[in-house]
Design a protein around this motif. Sequence first.
Motif, short mmCIF file in Angstrom:
data_model
loop_
_atom_site.label_atom_id
_atom_site.label_comp_id
_atom_site.label_asym_id
_atom_site.label_seq_id
_atom_site.Cartn_x
_atom_site.Cartn_y
_atom_site.Cartn_z
N UNK A 149 -52.60 -14.21 -58.81
CA UNK A 149 -53.85 -14.93 -59.06
C UNK A 149 -55.02 -13.98 -59.27
N UNK A 150 -55.01 -12.86 -58.54
CA UNK A 150 -56.09 -11.87 -58.75
C UNK A 150 -56.04 -11.33 -60.17
N UNK A 151 -54.83 -11.02 -60.64
CA UNK A 151 -54.73 -10.45 -61.99
C UNK A 151 -54.97 -11.50 -63.06
N UNK A 152 -54.51 -12.74 -62.79
CA UNK A 152 -54.71 -13.81 -63.76
C UNK A 152 -56.19 -14.09 -63.98
N UNK A 153 -56.97 -14.03 -62.90
CA UNK A 153 -58.38 -14.40 -62.98
C UNK A 153 -59.32 -13.20 -63.07
N UNK A 194 -39.10 -20.52 -59.06
CA UNK A 194 -39.67 -21.62 -59.84
C UNK A 194 -40.00 -21.12 -61.25
N UNK A 195 -40.03 -22.05 -62.18
CA UNK A 195 -40.47 -21.74 -63.55
C UNK A 195 -41.92 -22.17 -63.68
N UNK A 196 -42.71 -21.32 -64.31
CA UNK A 196 -44.11 -21.65 -64.54
C UNK A 196 -44.40 -21.59 -66.04
N UNK A 197 -45.29 -22.43 -66.48
CA UNK A 197 -45.79 -22.38 -67.85
C UNK A 197 -47.30 -22.44 -67.79
N UNK A 198 -47.94 -21.35 -68.13
CA UNK A 198 -49.41 -21.25 -68.07
C UNK A 198 -49.99 -21.38 -69.46
N UNK A 221 -53.82 -24.14 -77.03
CA UNK A 221 -53.48 -23.18 -75.99
C UNK A 221 -52.20 -22.46 -76.38
N UNK A 222 -52.06 -21.25 -75.93
CA UNK A 222 -50.80 -20.53 -75.98
C UNK A 222 -50.17 -20.65 -74.61
N UNK A 223 -48.86 -20.47 -74.54
CA UNK A 223 -48.16 -20.65 -73.28
C UNK A 223 -47.51 -19.35 -72.83
N UNK A 224 -47.79 -18.99 -71.61
CA UNK A 224 -47.10 -17.87 -70.96
C UNK A 224 -46.12 -18.50 -69.98
N UNK A 225 -44.84 -18.51 -70.37
CA UNK A 225 -43.80 -19.13 -69.54
C UNK A 225 -42.95 -18.03 -68.92
N UNK A 226 -42.64 -18.18 -67.66
CA UNK A 226 -41.83 -17.17 -66.98
C UNK A 226 -41.18 -17.77 -65.74
N UNK A 227 -40.17 -17.06 -65.25
CA UNK A 227 -39.51 -17.45 -64.01
C UNK A 227 -40.09 -16.62 -62.87
N UNK A 228 -40.64 -17.31 -61.87
CA UNK A 228 -41.20 -16.62 -60.70
C UNK A 228 -40.07 -16.46 -59.69
N UNK A 229 -39.45 -15.28 -59.70
CA UNK A 229 -38.23 -15.08 -58.91
C UNK A 229 -38.48 -15.25 -57.42
N UNK A 261 -56.11 -21.89 -68.39
CA UNK A 261 -56.80 -23.16 -68.21
C UNK A 261 -56.01 -24.12 -67.31
N UNK A 262 -54.71 -24.25 -67.58
CA UNK A 262 -53.88 -25.12 -66.74
C UNK A 262 -52.44 -24.66 -66.79
N UNK A 263 -51.63 -25.21 -65.87
CA UNK A 263 -50.23 -24.77 -65.79
C UNK A 263 -49.37 -25.84 -65.15
N UNK A 264 -48.07 -25.69 -65.38
CA UNK A 264 -47.09 -26.52 -64.68
C UNK A 264 -46.12 -25.61 -63.94
N UNK A 265 -45.58 -26.14 -62.85
CA UNK A 265 -44.64 -25.40 -62.00
C UNK A 265 -43.44 -26.32 -61.74
#
Length: 135
Positions: A33-37, A71-75, A59-67, A85-89
């Motif tokens: 979160x520190x690096x994201x913001x 969980x999978x995240x899509x930012x 929006x563009x999507x940064x999707x990755x697996x948070x090992x 701006x927003x994301x799903x987990x």
Amino acid sequence: MPTKRTALCACGQASITVEGGPQMQGVCHCTDCKRRTGSAFGISSYFLKTRVASTSGETSVYAFHHAARAQDQARHFCPRCGSTLYWTISSLPDLIGVAGGCFADESLPEPTHSITHRKKESWLTLPQTWKVIEE
Ligand SMILES: [Zn+2]
Ligand SMILES: [Zn+2]
């Protein structure tokens, strides 16, 4: 009529409008979160997906697996200015996370949780009424 709030990216081309207050809301001190913001913490405001009134812009999507959290995240971030701006987990299938700071002028209720509290900046003091989650 529930309150509607709109979160905008820094350049304003992308937005998301939600109805009512967040289901849960916290500040998160994790490295991610520190690096994201680029800030001391991220404000994570979670709304029911059914309360999303509209989105606009691209929006563009940064999707990755948070090992570590399994969980999978899509930012969704603005391809022009870079704001997340927003994301799903995947572990929160009914909810959408909105970057709380992007609401800017439309004030949110006070957060209730301090997440990854063990990585909180030492100079930062938070209300004692908040629930602390160390990890
Ligand atoms: Zn933008
Ligand atoms: Zn975090």
